[in-house]
Design an enzyme around this catalytic site. Sequence first.
Site, short mmCIF file in Angstrom:
data_model
loop_
_atom_site.label_atom_id
_atom_site.label_comp_id
_atom_site.label_asym_id
_atom_site.label_seq_id
_atom_site.Cartn_x
_atom_site.Cartn_y
_atom_site.Cartn_z
N LYS A 295 17.13 45.77 54.41
CA LYS A 295 18.05 45.05 53.54
C LYS A 295 19.32 45.85 53.28
O LYS A 295 20.38 45.28 53.02
CB LYS A 295 17.38 44.70 52.21
CG LYS A 295 16.06 43.96 52.30
CD LYS A 295 16.19 42.57 52.88
CE LYS A 295 15.05 41.63 52.55
NZ LYS A 295 13.75 41.95 53.12
C1 LIG Z 1 12.74 41.14 53.67
C2 LIG Z 1 11.76 41.80 54.56
C3 LIG Z 1 11.19 41.14 55.65
C4 LIG Z 1 11.46 39.68 55.93
O1 LIG Z 1 12.80 39.46 56.30
P1 LIG Z 1 13.41 37.98 56.22
O2 LIG Z 1 14.85 38.16 56.51
O3 LIG Z 1 13.16 37.52 54.81
O4 LIG Z 1 12.70 37.15 57.20
C5 LIG Z 1 10.37 41.86 56.49
N1 LIG Z 1 10.09 43.16 56.27
C6 LIG Z 1 10.60 43.82 55.22
C7 LIG Z 1 10.24 45.24 55.03
C8 LIG Z 1 11.47 43.18 54.34
O5 LIG Z 1 11.97 43.84 53.30
#
Ligand SMILES: *Cc1c(COP(=O)(O)O)cnc(C)c1O
Length: 468
Positions: free
Chosen positions: A112
């Site tokens: 993120k």
């Molecule tokens: C947010 C997240 C996901 C999922 O990603 P999306 O964009 O919501 O599909 C997978 N793994 C981790 C560690 C995340 O923080």
Amino acid sequence: MHYVSTRGNAPALDFEAVTLAGLADDGGLYVPETWPRFSHAEIAAMAGLSYAELAQRVMRPFVGQSLTPERLLDLTTTAYGRFAHAAVTPLKQLDERQWLLELFHGPTLAFKDVALQLLGLLFEEFLARRDDHLTIVGATSGDTGSAAIDAVAGRAKVDIFMLHPHGRVSDVQRRQMTTVLDGNVHNIAIDGSFDDAQATVKRMFNDAQVTGRFAIAAVNSINWARLMAQVVYYFAAALQLGAPQRKVAFAVPTGNFGDVFAGYVAAQMGLPVERLIVATNINDILHRALSSGDYSAGSVTPTAAPSMDIQVSSNFERLLFDAGGRDAALIAAQMKHFEATKALQLTNTQRAAMATLFTSARADAGAMVAAQRWAYAACGEVIDPHTAIALHAARTIEGLPDDVPVVTLATAHPAKFGDAVHAAIGERPALPARVGDLFDRPERFDRLSGDYATVRDYVTARATPRHG
Ligand SMILES: *Cc1c(COP(=O)(O)O)cnc(C)c1O
């Protein structure tokens, strides 16, 4: 470049406005009016760029007139300068075919950060021009919250209200949010699941009493700028593996369908993507949707991969729209039906278009642990539960041409989910030095019931109204 709503009934916006917006007024999500496309020669010319330069090159068509190319490069240089690895998203080889793309070298240890470090700077840039105040309201399954809070803590023109499901995020995830004590950071633990928290936030974006007084912005992947920033690492990985001459497949651990949708965007832009493998845990609405056309939400079962414990994947609407021939009236009807019944059936057109690029797989707890053990025993790699779900999918996919490498997106640092990693492989990964004394710092958050009015009143009592 203009952005239009998937439901066809909201004004088109430019990049600056779409970055500061939440949901479109008609409840839809914004998408670019057309996909910019790079030629093979343009993609070949990207080889050897630094990550910040590549980011500028890939994002420039989406940004349009909202930033000069020079200013955009300033921002990508600042955002990616905070990463702990010089390559920003380094690629590691596991065996002849399997690769790991490490997306967790940012400040809060999950992918993120790649988007949110940039988004924080974009907010600041655009708010300075408008002399306005922004109220960010978000729901997190753990990682968006910490990354967004890190990106905006202490900034003068932004307040952030972050809802997380009480007791359903890891200790590291919670502390990365609740130990940030700046006055503009408001952490709310709500009773219920992530889907409940996300539904509350979506309702606030559609509540004229709130949007009339406050400039509400999104940091969830409903925000277009986030997806845009994630497109870059698909290019970065594919270029290293021989694109545009060679095709690459990606396995993506998926929850809200943001990360893998960015891969879809990369393919629309001309990157030769052989396959996008959507990996889910037992909360498998996306696996069911892609394999049988049944997009229906069950209840959420907590797992060791909490960031994927989601049954309503916001960004799937963007794919339904684009793969279904951009029929906004159809999407408005489908989503209305989904909101009323928690189920929708994909059309044959949507299914056929998706099948050309997407494959899906589901990993239960056993498959997840087996993938962690394989990575550790065979390759010496300690991987987190989310990454393991995608690696399981990457290793079991059938029908790929032999010469296509498979890149698993490693979305979180294993230390972010230390207990689950320890349970799987008997080793406890150390927290990297950059998170500091996380477990010694005091926490601050308020616990609220999931009731909509309670959360809304909490936010409106503390947020700064828009100017003018
Ligand atoms: C947010 C997240 C996901 C999922 O990603 P999306 O964009 O919501 O599909 C997978 N793994 C981790 C560690 C995340 O923080």
